[in-house]
Write an enzyme that holds these catalytic residues in place. Structure first.
Site, mmCIF file in Angstrom:
data_model
loop_
_atom_site.group_PDB
_atom_site.id
_atom_site.type_symbol
_atom_site.label_atom_id
_atom_site.label_comp_id
_atom_site.label_asym_id
_atom_site.label_seq_id
_atom_site.Cartn_x
_atom_site.Cartn_y
_atom_site.Cartn_z
ATOM 1 C CE1 TYR A 132 -7.709 76.727 49.603
ATOM 2 C CE2 TYR A 132 -10.110 76.777 49.557
ATOM 3 C CZ TYR A 132 -8.927 76.154 49.246
ATOM 4 O OH TYR A 132 -8.950 74.952 48.580
ATOM 5 C CE LYS A 172 8.322 73.506 50.866
ATOM 6 N NZ LYS A 172 8.896 72.231 50.382
ATOM 7 C CG ASP A 218 8.188 68.788 50.183
ATOM 8 O OD1 ASP A 218 8.003 68.793 51.421
ATOM 9 O OD2 ASP A 218 9.266 69.142 49.668
ATOM 10 C CG ASP A 221 -8.351 71.845 48.382
ATOM 11 O OD1 ASP A 221 -9.423 71.218 48.416
ATOM 12 O OD2 ASP A 221 -7.876 72.340 47.345
ATOM 13 C CG ASP A 227 -9.202 66.110 46.284
ATOM 14 O OD1 ASP A 227 -10.051 66.344 47.163
ATOM 15 O OD2 ASP A 227 -9.378 66.351 45.072
HETATM 16 C C1 IPM Z 1 -13.146 71.169 48.943
HETATM 17 C C2 IPM Z 1 -13.274 71.839 47.593
HETATM 18 C C3 IPM Z 1 -13.426 73.342 47.824
HETATM 19 C C4 IPM Z 1 -12.177 73.825 48.518
HETATM 20 C C5 IPM Z 1 -13.719 74.149 46.543
HETATM 21 C C6 IPM Z 1 -14.914 73.621 45.804
HETATM 22 C C7 IPM Z 1 -13.868 75.609 46.837
HETATM 23 O O1 IPM Z 1 -12.184 71.529 46.795
HETATM 24 O O2 IPM Z 1 -14.089 71.274 49.747
HETATM 25 O O3 IPM Z 1 -12.111 70.542 49.179
HETATM 26 O O4 IPM Z 1 -11.167 74.119 47.846
HETATM 27 O O5 IPM Z 1 -12.194 73.927 49.730
HETATM 28 MG MG MG Z 2 -10.870 70.087 47.622
#
Ligand code: IPM
Ligand code: MG
Length: 354
Positions: free
Chosen positions: A138, A189, A221, A245, A249
Protein backbone atom coordinates in the site's frame (compact mmCIF):
# COMPACT_ATOMS: atom_id res chain seq x y z
CA UNK A 1 -12.41 13.18 25.76
CA UNK A 2 -12.34 14.82 22.39
CA UNK A 3 -13.70 12.94 19.40
CA UNK A 4 -13.12 14.09 15.84
CA UNK A 5 -16.13 13.01 13.79
CA UNK A 6 -15.44 12.53 10.08
CA UNK A 7 -18.60 11.35 8.28
CA UNK A 8 -17.04 11.20 4.79
CA UNK A 9 -19.04 10.13 1.74
CA UNK A 10 -21.93 7.96 0.56
CA UNK A 11 -23.71 6.38 3.50
CA UNK A 12 -21.01 7.80 5.83
CA UNK A 13 -23.07 10.78 7.11
CA UNK A 14 -26.15 8.59 7.75
CA UNK A 15 -24.38 5.90 9.74
CA UNK A 16 -22.16 8.34 11.65
CA UNK A 17 -25.28 10.28 12.66
CA UNK A 18 -26.58 7.12 14.36
CA UNK A 19 -23.33 6.44 16.21
CA UNK A 20 -23.21 10.11 17.26
CA UNK A 21 -26.76 9.75 18.61
CA UNK A 22 -25.60 6.83 20.73
CA UNK A 23 -22.59 8.77 22.04
CA UNK A 24 -24.78 11.80 22.74
CA UNK A 25 -27.21 9.64 24.73
CA UNK A 26 -24.29 8.34 26.78
CA UNK A 27 -23.01 11.87 27.34
CA UNK A 28 -26.41 12.85 28.79
CA UNK A 29 -25.78 9.94 31.13
CA UNK A 30 -22.48 11.38 32.29
CA UNK A 31 -19.92 10.22 29.69
CA UNK A 32 -17.58 13.18 29.25
CA UNK A 33 -17.13 13.65 25.52
CA UNK A 34 -16.91 16.51 23.07
CA UNK A 35 -17.50 15.90 19.37
CA UNK A 36 -16.48 18.04 16.42
CA UNK A 37 -17.08 17.30 12.73
CA UNK A 38 -14.89 17.79 9.68
CA UNK A 39 -14.96 16.64 6.05
CA UNK A 40 -12.76 13.87 4.64
CA UNK A 41 -12.60 11.93 1.37
CA UNK A 42 -14.80 13.24 -1.44
CA UNK A 43 -16.43 15.62 1.03
CA UNK A 44 -12.98 17.01 1.84
CA UNK A 45 -12.21 17.38 -1.85
CA UNK A 46 -15.51 19.19 -2.43
CA UNK A 47 -14.94 21.49 0.55
CA UNK A 48 -11.31 22.41 -0.06
CA UNK A 49 -9.83 20.50 -2.99
CA UNK A 50 -8.07 17.95 -0.78
CA UNK A 51 -9.38 14.54 0.41
CA UNK A 52 -7.62 15.21 3.72
CA UNK A 53 -7.98 18.96 4.34
CA UNK A 54 -5.32 20.41 6.65
CA UNK A 55 -7.98 21.49 9.17
CA UNK A 56 -9.38 17.95 9.26
CA UNK A 57 -5.96 16.46 9.91
CA UNK A 58 -5.33 19.03 12.66
CA UNK A 59 -8.67 18.23 14.32
CA UNK A 60 -7.84 14.50 14.20
CA UNK A 61 -4.35 15.08 15.58
CA UNK A 62 -5.68 17.14 18.48
CA UNK A 63 -8.48 14.69 19.29
CA UNK A 64 -8.21 11.65 21.56
CA UNK A 65 -10.06 9.50 19.03
CA UNK A 66 -11.55 9.72 15.57
CA UNK A 67 -14.93 8.36 14.45
CA UNK A 68 -15.03 7.88 10.70
CA UNK A 69 -17.87 6.90 8.36
CA UNK A 70 -16.60 5.88 4.93
CA UNK A 71 -15.01 7.51 1.90
CA UNK A 72 -15.40 7.17 -1.85
CA UNK A 73 -17.88 7.73 -4.64
CA UNK A 74 -18.05 7.20 -8.39
CA UNK A 75 -17.94 10.94 -9.09
CA UNK A 76 -14.37 11.05 -7.75
CA UNK A 77 -13.03 7.99 -9.60
CA UNK A 78 -11.63 9.97 -12.51
CA UNK A 79 -9.73 12.52 -10.40
CA UNK A 80 -5.93 12.29 -10.35
CA UNK A 81 -4.97 9.67 -7.76
CA UNK A 82 -3.74 12.07 -5.00
CA UNK A 83 -7.13 13.81 -5.04
CA UNK A 84 -9.21 10.65 -4.71
CA UNK A 85 -11.15 9.99 -1.49
CA UNK A 86 -9.22 6.77 -0.68
CA UNK A 87 -6.03 8.81 -0.45
CA UNK A 88 -7.59 10.85 2.36
CA UNK A 89 -8.13 7.64 4.30
CA UNK A 90 -4.67 6.21 3.59
CA UNK A 91 -3.02 9.52 4.51
CA UNK A 92 -4.84 9.95 7.81
CA UNK A 93 -3.88 6.37 8.77
CA UNK A 94 -0.25 7.13 7.94
CA UNK A 95 -0.17 10.63 9.49
CA UNK A 96 -1.63 9.37 12.78
CA UNK A 97 0.60 6.28 12.68
CA UNK A 98 -2.38 3.96 13.05
CA UNK A 99 -0.48 0.78 12.29
CA UNK A 100 -2.70 -1.72 14.09
CA UNK A 101 -6.08 -2.39 12.50
CA UNK A 102 -8.35 -4.62 14.55
CA UNK A 103 -11.24 -6.15 12.65
CA UNK A 104 -13.34 -8.51 14.74
CA UNK A 105 -15.60 -10.97 12.93
CA UNK A 106 -18.18 -11.90 15.51
CA UNK A 107 -21.39 -13.72 14.73
CA UNK A 108 -24.41 -12.60 16.70
CA UNK A 109 -26.50 -15.76 17.28
CA UNK A 110 -29.60 -13.97 15.95
CA UNK A 111 -27.88 -13.51 12.59
CA UNK A 112 -26.78 -17.10 11.95
CA UNK A 113 -29.46 -17.33 9.25
CA UNK A 114 -28.26 -14.18 7.50
CA UNK A 115 -24.88 -15.71 6.63
CA UNK A 116 -24.49 -17.34 3.24
CA UNK A 117 -22.68 -20.19 5.05
CA UNK A 118 -24.43 -23.00 6.89
CA UNK A 119 -25.36 -22.01 10.46
CA UNK A 120 -23.30 -24.87 11.93
CA UNK A 121 -20.18 -23.58 10.15
CA UNK A 122 -20.48 -20.05 11.54
CA UNK A 123 -22.44 -20.25 14.80
CA UNK A 124 -20.28 -19.14 17.72
CA UNK A 125 -17.74 -17.55 15.39
CA UNK A 126 -15.40 -15.06 17.08
CA UNK A 127 -12.28 -14.11 15.13
CA UNK A 128 -10.06 -11.07 15.55
CA UNK A 129 -8.17 -10.06 12.43
CA UNK A 130 -5.14 -7.92 13.23
CA UNK A 131 -4.15 -6.18 10.01
CA UNK A 132 -0.99 -4.10 9.66
CA UNK A 133 -2.19 -0.77 8.27
CA UNK A 134 0.64 1.61 7.44
CA UNK A 135 3.11 -0.50 5.45
CA UNK A 136 3.24 -3.19 2.77
CA UNK A 137 2.49 -2.74 -0.93
CA UNK A 138 0.00 0.00 0.00
CA UNK A 139 2.82 2.41 0.83
CA UNK A 140 5.98 0.80 -0.59
CA UNK A 141 8.19 2.78 -2.94
CA UNK A 142 8.94 2.71 -5.81
CA UNK A 143 5.52 2.63 -7.39
CA UNK A 144 3.90 3.96 -10.51
CA UNK A 145 3.06 3.42 -14.14
CA UNK A 146 5.86 4.04 -16.64
CA UNK A 147 6.60 3.35 -20.26
CA UNK A 148 9.10 0.69 -21.18
CA UNK A 149 11.69 1.00 -23.96
CA UNK A 150 9.41 -0.93 -26.30
CA UNK A 151 6.68 1.68 -25.79
CA UNK A 152 4.50 -0.60 -23.67
CA UNK A 153 3.24 0.70 -20.30
CA UNK A 154 4.10 -1.13 -17.08
CA UNK A 155 2.53 -0.74 -13.65
CA UNK A 156 4.56 -1.56 -10.53
CA UNK A 157 4.26 -1.51 -6.74
CA UNK A 158 6.64 -2.64 -4.05
CA UNK A 159 5.81 -4.96 -1.20
CA UNK A 160 8.08 -4.16 1.74
CA UNK A 161 8.13 -4.57 5.50
CA UNK A 162 10.89 -3.64 7.90
CA UNK A 163 11.59 -5.84 10.88
CA UNK A 164 10.37 -3.18 13.34
CA UNK A 165 7.07 -2.80 11.48
CA UNK A 166 6.49 -6.56 11.68
CA UNK A 167 7.57 -6.70 15.30
CA UNK A 168 5.17 -4.02 16.56
CA UNK A 169 2.10 -5.50 14.85
CA UNK A 170 3.14 -8.95 16.07
CA UNK A 171 3.19 -7.74 19.67
CA UNK A 172 -0.30 -6.26 19.27
CA UNK A 173 -1.61 -9.60 17.95
CA UNK A 174 0.02 -11.68 20.68
CA UNK A 175 -1.15 -9.22 23.35
CA UNK A 176 -4.75 -9.53 22.14
CA UNK A 177 -4.52 -13.32 21.83
CA UNK A 178 -3.30 -13.65 25.41
CA UNK A 179 -6.59 -12.10 26.55
CA UNK A 180 -8.64 -14.38 24.25
CA UNK A 181 -8.17 -18.03 23.28
CA UNK A 182 -4.36 -17.75 23.07
CA UNK A 183 -3.96 -18.70 19.43
CA UNK A 184 -2.29 -16.57 16.76
CA UNK A 185 -2.35 -17.61 13.11
CA UNK A 186 0.10 -15.56 11.07
CA UNK A 187 -0.91 -15.36 7.41
CA UNK A 188 1.79 -14.92 4.77
CA UNK A 189 2.95 -16.06 1.36
CA UNK A 190 6.39 -17.12 2.55
CA UNK A 191 6.64 -19.77 -0.16
CA UNK A 192 6.84 -17.05 -2.82
CA UNK A 193 7.48 -13.61 -1.30
CA UNK A 194 10.65 -12.68 0.61
CA UNK A 195 8.83 -9.84 2.39
CA UNK A 196 6.59 -12.37 4.04
CA UNK A 197 9.41 -14.84 4.60
CA UNK A 198 10.86 -12.17 6.90
CA UNK A 199 7.37 -11.65 8.34
CA UNK A 200 7.26 -15.33 9.33
CA UNK A 201 10.77 -15.28 10.85
CA UNK A 202 9.94 -12.24 13.00
CA UNK A 203 6.63 -13.77 14.16
CA UNK A 204 8.53 -16.88 15.29
CA UNK A 205 10.96 -14.67 17.25
CA UNK A 206 8.16 -12.71 18.93
CA UNK A 207 6.31 -15.90 19.91
CA UNK A 208 9.11 -16.66 22.37
CA UNK A 209 7.90 -13.73 24.53
CA UNK A 210 4.42 -15.30 24.78
CA UNK A 211 4.93 -18.91 25.89
CA UNK A 212 1.22 -19.45 26.58
CA UNK A 213 0.11 -18.33 23.11
CA UNK A 214 0.23 -20.87 20.31
CA UNK A 215 1.56 -19.57 16.98
CA UNK A 216 0.69 -21.17 13.65
CA UNK A 217 1.38 -20.09 10.08
CA UNK A 218 -0.79 -20.25 7.02
CA UNK A 219 -0.33 -19.24 3.41
CA UNK A 220 -2.82 -16.61 2.39
CA UNK A 221 -4.47 -18.73 -0.30
CA UNK A 222 -5.08 -21.52 2.19
CA UNK A 223 -6.31 -18.98 4.78
CA UNK A 224 -8.87 -17.69 2.26
CA UNK A 225 -10.09 -21.25 1.81
CA UNK A 226 -10.04 -22.17 5.52
CA UNK A 227 -12.10 -19.07 6.37
CA UNK A 228 -15.06 -20.46 4.44
CA UNK A 229 -14.34 -24.15 5.14
CA UNK A 230 -13.87 -24.10 8.92
CA UNK A 231 -13.66 -20.52 10.20
CA UNK A 232 -13.99 -21.46 13.86
CA UNK A 233 -10.44 -22.84 13.89
CA UNK A 234 -9.20 -19.22 14.11
CA UNK A 235 -8.80 -17.03 17.17
CA UNK A 236 -6.46 -14.16 16.21
CA UNK A 237 -5.22 -13.79 12.63
CA UNK A 238 -2.27 -11.45 12.11
CA UNK A 239 -1.32 -10.38 8.62
CA UNK A 240 -0.01 -7.59 6.42
CA UNK A 241 -1.92 -4.71 4.91
CA UNK A 242 -3.04 -6.18 1.59
CA UNK A 243 -3.77 -9.72 2.77
CA UNK A 244 -5.65 -8.23 5.74
CA UNK A 245 -7.70 -6.02 3.44
CA UNK A 246 -8.86 -9.03 1.46
CA UNK A 247 -9.30 -11.54 4.29
CA UNK A 248 -11.23 -9.10 6.47
CA UNK A 249 -13.84 -8.58 3.75
CA UNK A 250 -14.11 -12.33 3.38
CA UNK A 251 -14.43 -12.86 7.14
CA UNK A 252 -17.10 -10.21 7.36
CA UNK A 253 -19.48 -12.21 5.20
CA UNK A 254 -19.25 -15.13 7.62
CA UNK A 255 -21.14 -12.96 10.05
CA UNK A 256 -24.07 -12.30 7.76
CA UNK A 257 -23.27 -8.81 6.60
CA UNK A 258 -20.30 -6.51 6.29
CA UNK A 259 -22.74 -3.98 7.74
CA UNK A 260 -22.17 -5.53 11.18
CA UNK A 261 -18.40 -5.23 11.46
CA UNK A 262 -16.64 -2.46 13.36
CA UNK A 263 -12.92 -1.72 13.33
CA UNK A 264 -10.28 0.07 15.33
CA UNK A 265 -7.02 1.46 13.98
CA UNK A 266 -4.58 2.15 16.78
CA UNK A 267 -1.22 3.84 17.23
CA UNK A 268 1.30 2.72 19.83
CA UNK A 269 -0.47 4.77 22.56
CA UNK A 270 -3.94 3.39 21.80
CA UNK A 271 -5.06 6.61 20.21
CA UNK A 272 -7.41 5.35 17.56
CA UNK A 273 -9.58 5.86 14.57
CA UNK A 274 -12.81 3.89 14.60
CA UNK A 275 -14.73 3.07 11.47
CA UNK A 276 -17.01 0.39 10.06
CA UNK A 277 -15.13 -2.21 8.00
CA UNK A 278 -17.40 -1.55 5.05
CA UNK A 279 -17.24 1.18 2.41
CA UNK A 280 -19.35 4.17 1.40
CA UNK A 281 -21.96 2.15 -0.58
CA UNK A 282 -22.85 4.99 -2.99
CA UNK A 283 -25.64 2.86 -4.49
CA UNK A 284 -27.72 3.13 -1.31
CA UNK A 285 -26.50 6.54 -0.07
CA UNK A 286 -29.18 9.00 1.03
CA UNK A 287 -31.89 6.31 1.18
CA UNK A 288 -31.77 5.82 4.95
CA UNK A 289 -31.50 2.04 4.53
CA UNK A 290 -27.84 1.42 5.46
CA UNK A 291 -26.97 -0.64 8.51
CA UNK A 292 -25.53 1.68 11.19
CA UNK A 293 -24.55 -1.14 13.57
CA UNK A 294 -20.95 -1.45 12.39
CA UNK A 295 -20.44 2.25 13.13
CA UNK A 296 -22.24 2.05 16.47
CA UNK A 297 -20.10 -0.98 17.39
CA UNK A 298 -17.03 1.01 16.31
CA UNK A 299 -17.98 3.61 18.93
CA UNK A 300 -18.03 0.75 21.46
CA UNK A 301 -14.51 -0.21 20.38
CA UNK A 302 -13.47 3.43 20.91
CA UNK A 303 -14.62 3.27 24.49
CA UNK A 304 -12.84 -0.03 25.01
CA UNK A 305 -9.48 0.67 23.40
CA UNK A 306 -8.88 4.42 23.62
CA UNK A 307 -10.95 5.45 26.63
CA UNK A 308 -10.42 2.25 28.59
CA UNK A 309 -14.09 2.15 29.51
CA UNK A 310 -15.04 -1.52 29.17
CA UNK A 311 -18.34 -1.02 31.03
CA UNK A 312 -19.71 1.53 28.58
CA UNK A 313 -18.35 -0.44 25.61
CA UNK A 314 -20.32 -3.46 26.76
CA UNK A 315 -23.35 -1.32 27.41
CA UNK A 316 -23.40 -0.36 23.71
CA UNK A 317 -22.76 -3.93 22.58
CA UNK A 318 -25.54 -5.25 24.80
CA UNK A 319 -27.93 -2.64 23.41
CA UNK A 320 -27.10 -3.87 19.89
CA UNK A 321 -27.68 -7.48 20.94
CA UNK A 322 -31.00 -6.47 22.43
CA UNK A 323 -32.33 -4.79 19.26
CA UNK A 324 -31.28 -7.85 17.24
CA UNK A 325 -32.95 -10.16 19.75
CA UNK A 326 -36.08 -8.01 19.46
CA UNK A 327 -36.13 -8.85 15.74
CA UNK A 328 -35.12 -5.49 14.29
CA UNK A 329 -33.16 -5.72 11.02
CA UNK A 330 -31.91 -3.32 8.39
CA UNK A 331 -32.31 -4.48 4.78
CA UNK A 332 -28.86 -6.14 4.56
CA UNK A 333 -29.61 -8.57 7.41
CA UNK A 334 -33.35 -8.91 6.89
CA UNK A 335 -34.86 -12.41 6.80
CA UNK A 336 -38.52 -13.42 6.79
CA UNK A 337 -40.06 -13.23 10.23
CA UNK A 338 -38.07 -10.19 11.36
CA UNK A 339 -38.96 -6.50 11.25
CA UNK A 340 -37.30 -4.34 8.60
CA UNK A 341 -36.21 -0.93 9.90
CA UNK A 342 -34.41 2.05 8.41
CA UNK A 343 -30.96 3.30 9.33
CA UNK A 344 -32.27 6.00 11.65
CA UNK A 345 -34.88 3.69 13.22
CA UNK A 346 -32.08 1.24 14.01
CA UNK A 347 -30.10 4.08 15.64
CA UNK A 348 -33.16 5.11 17.68
CA UNK A 349 -33.72 1.51 18.77
CA UNK A 350 -30.13 1.18 20.01
CA UNK A 351 -30.49 4.44 21.96
CA UNK A 352 -33.73 3.18 23.49
CA UNK A 353 -32.08 -0.16 24.38
CA UNK A 354 -29.22 1.64 26.16
C1 IPM B 1 -10.49 -0.82 3.88
C2 IPM B 1 -10.71 -0.22 2.51
C3 IPM B 1 -9.52 0.69 2.20
C4 IPM B 1 -8.28 -0.17 2.20
C5 IPM B 1 -9.67 1.49 0.89
C6 IPM B 1 -10.95 2.28 0.85
C7 IPM B 1 -8.48 2.37 0.64
O1 IPM B 1 -10.87 -1.23 1.57
O2 IPM B 1 -10.42 -0.04 4.86
O3 IPM B 1 -10.41 -2.04 3.97
O4 IPM B 1 -7.96 -0.79 1.17
O5 IPM B 1 -7.61 -0.21 3.21
MG1 MG C 1 -10.99 -3.18 2.38
Amino acid sequence: MKIAVLPGDGIGPEIVAQASKVLQALSKDGLKIEMEQAPIGGAGYDASGDPLPAATLKLAQDADAVLLGAVGGWQYDTLPRPMRPEQGLLRIRKELNLFANLRPALLYPELADASTLKPEVVSGLDIMIVRELTGDIYFGQPRGIHTLANGEREGYNTMRYSESEIRRIGHVAFGIASKRNRKVCSVDKANVLETTELWRQVMIEIAKDYPDVELSHMYVDNAAMQLVRAPKQFDVIVTGNIFGDILSDEASMLTGSIGMLPSASLDSNNKGMYEPSHGSAPDIAGKNIANPLATILSAAMMLRYTFNDETTAQRIENAVKKVLANGLRTADIFVAGTQKVSCSEMGDAVVAAL
